[in-house]
Design a protein around this motif. Structure first.
Motif, PDB file in Angstrom:
ATOM      1  N   SER A  84       0.448   1.538  -4.329  1.00 57.78           N
ATOM      2  CA  SER A  84      -0.664   2.447  -4.298  1.00 57.78           C
ATOM      3  C   SER A  84      -0.620   3.672  -5.619  1.00 57.78           C
ATOM      4  O   SER A  84       0.107   4.462  -5.190  1.00 57.78           O
ATOM      5  CB  SER A  84      -1.197   2.739  -2.752  1.00 57.78           C
ATOM      6  OG  SER A  84      -2.590   3.456  -3.231  1.00 57.78           O
ATOM      7  N   VAL A 128      -9.599   4.307   2.660  1.00 57.79           N
ATOM      8  CA  VAL A 128     -10.138   4.360   1.255  1.00 57.79           C
ATOM      9  C   VAL A 128      -9.813   3.159   0.741  1.00 57.79           C
ATOM     10  O   VAL A 128      -8.482   2.297  -0.121  1.00 57.79           O
ATOM     11  CB  VAL A 128      -9.161   5.171  -0.134  1.00 57.79           C
ATOM     12  CG1 VAL A 128     -10.137   5.066  -1.231  1.00 57.79           C
ATOM     13  CG2 VAL A 128      -8.540   6.784  -0.194  1.00 57.79           C
ATOM     14  N   LEU A 156      -9.211  -0.614  -1.108  1.00 55.76           N
ATOM     15  CA  LEU A 156      -9.273  -1.033  -2.513  1.00 55.76           C
ATOM     16  C   LEU A 156     -10.535  -2.077  -2.252  1.00 55.76           C
ATOM     17  O   LEU A 156     -10.994  -2.472  -4.069  1.00 55.76           O
ATOM     18  CB  LEU A 156      -7.815  -2.149  -2.081  1.00 55.76           C
ATOM     19  CG  LEU A 156      -7.861  -3.268  -3.552  1.00 55.76           C
ATOM     20  CD1 LEU A 156      -7.603  -1.912  -4.451  1.00 55.76           C
ATOM     21  CD2 LEU A 156      -6.601  -3.535  -3.638  1.00 55.76           C
ATOM     22  N   SER A 170      -5.229  -1.944   1.704  1.00 57.88           N
ATOM     23  CA  SER A 170      -6.024  -0.541   0.749  1.00 57.88           C
ATOM     24  C   SER A 170      -5.584   0.499  -0.307  1.00 57.88           C
ATOM     25  O   SER A 170      -4.066   0.443  -0.703  1.00 57.88           O
ATOM     26  CB  SER A 170      -6.481  -0.063   1.998  1.00 57.88           C
ATOM     27  OG  SER A 170      -6.875  -0.962   3.380  1.00 57.88           O
ATOM     28  N   LEU A 171      -5.962   1.038  -0.472  1.00 64.08           N
ATOM     29  CA  LEU A 171      -5.761   2.060  -1.243  1.00 64.08           C
ATOM     30  C   LEU A 171      -4.771   3.382  -0.829  1.00 64.08           C
ATOM     31  O   LEU A 171      -3.877   3.528  -0.903  1.00 64.08           O
ATOM     32  CB  LEU A 171      -6.592   3.424  -2.651  1.00 64.08           C
ATOM     33  CG  LEU A 171      -7.317   2.111  -3.685  1.00 64.08           C
ATOM     34  CD1 LEU A 171      -8.577   2.626  -3.918  1.00 64.08           C
ATOM     35  CD2 LEU A 171      -5.996   2.066  -4.869  1.00 64.08           C
ATOM     36  N   ALA A 172      -5.821   3.520   0.799  1.00 68.79           N
ATOM     37  CA  ALA A 172      -4.859   4.151   1.278  1.00 68.79           C
ATOM     38  C   ALA A 172      -4.947   3.705   2.730  1.00 68.79           C
ATOM     39  O   ALA A 172      -6.694   4.185   2.672  1.00 68.79           O
ATOM     40  CB  ALA A 172      -5.019   5.657   1.128  1.00 68.79           C
ATOM     41  N   CYS A 173      -4.173   3.732   3.961  1.00 66.09           N
ATOM     42  CA  CYS A 173      -4.878   3.989   5.159  1.00 66.09           C
ATOM     43  C   CYS A 173      -4.337   4.411   5.808  1.00 66.09           C
ATOM     44  O   CYS A 173      -3.281   3.959   6.422  1.00 66.09           O
ATOM     45  CB  CYS A 173      -4.948   2.234   5.410  1.00 66.09           C
ATOM     46  SG  CYS A 173      -5.898   1.769   6.771  1.00 66.09           S
ATOM     47  N   ARG A 200       0.718  -1.385   0.160  1.00 69.64           N
ATOM     48  CA  ARG A 200       0.025  -0.028  -0.204  1.00 69.64           C
ATOM     49  C   ARG A 200       0.701   1.310  -0.158  1.00 69.64           C
ATOM     50  O   ARG A 200       0.451   2.164  -0.979  1.00 69.64           O
ATOM     51  CB  ARG A 200      -0.648   0.308   1.366  1.00 69.64           C
ATOM     52  CG  ARG A 200      -1.969   1.030   1.406  1.00 69.64           C
ATOM     53  CD  ARG A 200      -2.471   1.105   2.683  1.00 69.64           C
ATOM     54  NE  ARG A 200      -1.755   1.625   3.362  1.00 69.64           N
ATOM     55  CZ  ARG A 200      -1.808   1.349   4.475  1.00 69.64           C
ATOM     56  NH1 ARG A 200      -1.687   0.093   5.047  1.00 69.64           N
ATOM     57  NH2 ARG A 200      -0.627   2.319   5.914  1.00 69.64           N
TER      58      ARG A 200
END
Ligand code: FES
Ligand code: FE2
Lengths: 441, 153
Positions: free
Chosen positions: A367, B37, B39, B51-54, A363
């Motif tokens: 990402s 955000v 995934l 995740s896309l962002a965490c 991530r």
């Protein structure tokens, strides 16, 4: 037919021993030839066997320009087939993964196929009785491509001609071994989802960057450097969040990257982090180390855990990070468009903290929202645009070039050399020109 | 606090992002605040699924400080615009949970990126004001191949 198709000499002229011509990144004809000659004649990563555990499970992707599907067969083996109906060419599976039961079935005219690709049934088949259909390739059903695997990593070669799997990868396979052997039972499972990041740049810029150790200090100062500042002043024994542990080493010095070392092998493969890497100092997990010693014996366990290669390039389609069990898969879409798909693995039999670590790393770095990725991606795009400038059509790969590296098969040198890029292009040139000669015969 | 106050809080939150007032935006998060955000659709696992962002406050701070430095990928800088729908608001034992469809545009130079989804906020009452414990952004195309998304959605 363009300038390069029938002209191996022109392709050969794109590479000097220490520089490469900008056309390799910009020219649409070169891109199309790459798909036919390099991406079809070499071993391209398809997927991992753990993505298709049960009979009938499939995973669909593209290899170069071609849609393929990897399927678990009735006999337990994994095959890769062209994802194309033998009738009018419709793609047979259109979702990335799933289970077929025992047949592929085309939604258009209901032709069906066994899991090995052979035709199972065609409605009203007597309509073909008096035709030449049975003499065509279509009668064999879905075409299989050459498939080979190493410890669960499945590769395919689209073309009938090209090197053998072992001959192609050789000693580079050791990076997969070290990655898999980080599981005390020697097994990985794809886990944690796939990150899919679109790049508006040529696929080779991404692949080259994986062994480019001169860029982190510059390009990643804003992310890794800021992480370092945010953590500065914390007591030495304060528990380090995984994010800090993983991001800060990107800000290591030139000297660090130099001493890491880089090793290059035939056919474009290489790895940085021969001696140590930015993944060397993650927190120890004593119970896991005990389990590893129990499984492999003290000496081999030490060797496995002490091998923390940075990035291994399985040219041209796969890059591997063994110490943190994540991979990046390269899917070229156009001369200036590339999809990077990043997967993480669960080392079976190891504590959950490792999967959490791998997933976190994936991530933070891979990402489309990654603060590290943004700067890499941006720099590739700058090259893609900047290379339109005329006056100097050559891209410099001179750093630490020595004449005597030419013709050597296996070399380890200082980590900041651009030797890995030169090594990739030497393989590139070989396949791109050999291809031309074969087509003409 | 009325539902209108909570809605106003959410509109202001988005406006701070649109105006690049990241420090003020950061101050809206509780100590244990998280910006997430996912995934995958309906994702519940943040630990062993990526995740896309965490981002907790440490990572949010990192993102903000990096943006302030003007990193390579912010030449030229990105700008964003949220377009929000009136939120649905439900009371929870210590605050509110809200559900708010949105459109989000991010531009940089000549390029514009559109995202659509729903924002779900877990708000907690701190000193009689709402604070964000969780901002979860469900992108409609969370599993698609995406280009760089550089600002906060
Ligand atoms: S295209 Fe598949 S059955 Fe006709
Ligand atoms: Fe990088």
């Amino acid at each position: 037919m363009g300038h390069y198709h029938d002209n191996p000499a022109a392709i050969r002229a794109l590479l000097r021993s220490d520089a490469v011509h900008r056309d390799v990144y910009l020219d649409p004809e070169i891109f199309a030839l790459e798909m036919q000659r390099l991406w079809a004649r070499t071993w391209i990563y398809v997927g991992h066997a753990s993505q298709v555990p049960n009979i009938g499970d499939y995973y669909a992707t593209t290899l170069g320009a071609e849609p393929v599907v990897m399927v678990r067969q009735e006999d337990g083996r994994v095959r890769v087939l062209r994802n194309r109906c033998a009738h009018k060419g419709a793609k047979l599976v259109n979702t990335p993964a799933g289970n077929l039961g025992r047949f592929f079935r085309c939604p258009y005219h209901a032709w069906s196929y066994h899991l090995d690709g052979s035709i199972a049934a065609i409605p009203k088949r007597d309509g073909y009785t008096h035709t030449r259909f049975n003499e065509t390739k279509a009668a064999a059903g879905m075409a299989a491509v050459h498939t080979a695997g190493h410890r669960g990593f499945i590769f395919a070669r689209l073309s009938d001609d090209g090197p053998t799997f072992d001959g192609y990868f050789g000693a580079a396979l050791s990076s997969i071994d070290y990655m898999v052997d980080r599981s005390p039972v020697g097994k990985l499972q794809v886990a944690g989802g796939v990150l899919r990041y679109l790049h508006d740049s040529n696929w080779k810029m991404f692949v080259e960057n994986l062994n480019d150790t001169m860029h982190p200090m510059a390009a990643h100062a804003s992310s890794a450097g800021t992480a370092k500042q945010l953590w500065a002043g914390k007591p030495a024994d304060a528990p380090k969040p995984m994010a800090i542990e993983q991001l800060v080493p990107f800000a290591e010095s030139y000297d660090f990257f130099e001493k890491m070392g880089v090793r290059v092998l035939p056919n474009g493969h290489s790895w940085t982090g021969v001696n140590f890497s930015i993944h060397s100092s993650y927190a120890a997990v004593p119970e896991y180390e005990q389990a590893m010693i129990a499984a492999y014996g003290e000496e081999r366990a030490k060797d496995i855990l002490g091998t923390v290669r940075h990035n291994t390039v399985y040219y041209p389609s796969l890059t591997v990070k063994g110490a943190i069990q994540t991979i990046r898969v390269v899917r070229p879409l156009a001369p200036d468009r590339t999809l990077i798909e990043s997967f993480s693995f669960r080392p079976v039999g190891a504590p959950d903290v490792f999967l959490r670590r791998n997933v976190t790393y994936n991530r933070l770095i891979n990402s489309p929202l990654s603060v590290v990725g943004h700067d890499d991606q941006h720099c590739y795009r700058l090259m893609q645009e900047g290379l339109a400038a005329c006056g100097n059509e050559w891209v410099s790969l001179h750093r630490d070039f020595h004449e005597d590296e030419l013709g050597q098969r296996d070399q380890t040198v200082g980590g900041t050399s651009e030797i890995a890029m030169r090594n990739q292009f030497r393989a590139w040139s070989m396949f791109m020109t050999q291809g031309a000669e074969k087509e003409r015969r | 606090m009325t539902d209108a106050d909570i809605a106003r809080f959410l509109y202001r939150e988005a406006r701070l992002l649109d105006e690049r007032r990241w420090d003020e935006w950061f101050a809206l998060f509780s100590e244990d605040g998280l910006y997430w955000v996912p995934l995958a659709r309906g994702q519940t696992d943040r630990e062993t699924h990526t995740s896309l962002a965490c981002e907790d406050r440490l990572l949010l701070r990192l993102r903000i400080e990096r943006l302030k430095r003007g990193p390579p990928s912010q030449q030229p800088p990105s700008f964003c615009q949220h377009v929000l729908q009136v939120p649905e608001i439900a009371a929870t034992p210590d605050g509110w949970r809200t559900h708010m469809p949105f459109c989000y545009a991010e531009v940089r130079g000549d390029a514009m990126l559109w995202l659509i989804g729903t924002a779900e906020h877990d708000l907690v009452r701190v000193d009689d004001a709402p604070r964000i414990r969780l901002k979860r952004i469900n992108l409609l195309n969370c599993d698609a191949a995406l280009p760089s998304i550089q600002l906060f959605i």
